[in-house]
Design a protein around this motif. Sequence first.
Motif, PDB file in Angstrom:
ATOM      1  N   ILE A  13       0.831  -1.207   0.000  1.00  0.00           N
ATOM      2  CA  ILE A  13       0.000   0.000   0.000  1.00  0.00           C
ATOM      3  C   ILE A  13       0.864   1.255   0.000  1.00  0.00           C
ATOM      4  O   ILE A  13       0.589   2.214  -0.726  1.00  0.00           O
ATOM      5  CB  ILE A  13      -0.975  -0.015   1.194  1.00  0.00           C
ATOM      6  CG1 ILE A  13      -2.050  -1.078   0.948  1.00  0.00           C
ATOM      7  CG2 ILE A  13      -1.615   1.352   1.420  1.00  0.00           C
ATOM      8  CD1 ILE A  13      -2.969  -1.313   2.125  1.00  0.00           C
ATOM      9  N   ASP A  33       2.279   1.821  -3.549  1.00  0.00           N
ATOM     10  CA  ASP A  33       1.346   1.833  -4.675  1.00  0.00           C
ATOM     11  C   ASP A  33       1.026   3.285  -5.037  1.00  0.00           C
ATOM     12  O   ASP A  33       0.245   3.954  -4.368  1.00  0.00           O
ATOM     13  CB  ASP A  33       0.071   1.069  -4.308  1.00  0.00           C
ATOM     14  CG  ASP A  33      -0.874   0.908  -5.484  1.00  0.00           C
ATOM     15  OD1 ASP A  33      -1.036   1.863  -6.269  1.00  0.00           O
ATOM     16  OD2 ASP A  33      -1.445  -0.185  -5.616  1.00  0.00           O
ATOM     17  N   PHE A  63      -2.682   4.162  -5.733  1.00  0.00           N
ATOM     18  CA  PHE A  63      -3.466   4.282  -4.506  1.00  0.00           C
ATOM     19  C   PHE A  63      -3.187   5.621  -3.821  1.00  0.00           C
ATOM     20  O   PHE A  63      -4.109   6.307  -3.383  1.00  0.00           O
ATOM     21  CB  PHE A  63      -3.149   3.124  -3.554  1.00  0.00           C
ATOM     22  CG  PHE A  63      -3.805   3.249  -2.212  1.00  0.00           C
ATOM     23  CD1 PHE A  63      -5.166   3.079  -2.071  1.00  0.00           C
ATOM     24  CD2 PHE A  63      -3.057   3.557  -1.092  1.00  0.00           C
ATOM     25  CE1 PHE A  63      -5.786   3.202  -0.823  1.00  0.00           C
ATOM     26  CE2 PHE A  63      -3.656   3.685   0.148  1.00  0.00           C
ATOM     27  CZ  PHE A  63      -5.022   3.508   0.284  1.00  0.00           C
ATOM     28  N   ARG A 100      -5.913   8.429  -3.125  1.00  0.00           N
ATOM     29  CA  ARG A 100      -6.172   8.831  -1.736  1.00  0.00           C
ATOM     30  C   ARG A 100      -6.007  10.336  -1.554  1.00  0.00           C
ATOM     31  O   ARG A 100      -6.809  10.978  -0.878  1.00  0.00           O
ATOM     32  CB  ARG A 100      -5.235   8.072  -0.809  1.00  0.00           C
ATOM     33  CG  ARG A 100      -5.645   8.155   0.627  1.00  0.00           C
ATOM     34  CD  ARG A 100      -4.817   7.223   1.454  1.00  0.00           C
ATOM     35  NE  ARG A 100      -5.547   6.868   2.641  1.00  0.00           N
ATOM     36  CZ  ARG A 100      -5.098   6.088   3.587  1.00  0.00           C
ATOM     37  NH1 ARG A 100      -3.909   5.545   3.453  1.00  0.00           N
ATOM     38  NH2 ARG A 100      -5.807   5.819   4.640  1.00  0.00           N
TER      39      ARG A 100
END
Length: 82
Positions: free
Chosen positions: A59, A62, A65, A69
Amino acid sequence: MTKLKLGRIVDDKPVKVTIELPAALHRDLVAYAEILTRESKQEINDPLKLIAPMVARFILTDRGFAKARRSQSQQKTSSGEA
């Protein structure tokens, strides 16, 4: 010396999650734990304890992502949500 993506495992208060792993993935986790034990000089008694740091590392690295976010956070900020 092998450059692994995981370093020392931090002891943190866990949240219990139950998952089923394919046998091949479990064998890879066992092998990874053996290599990590040799490289870090930290005994990994339970290879399943590698799953959380691996997911966290995934995470963290990434980019898609992270971008999504940030975008979501900016949308909440601009709409007045906290």
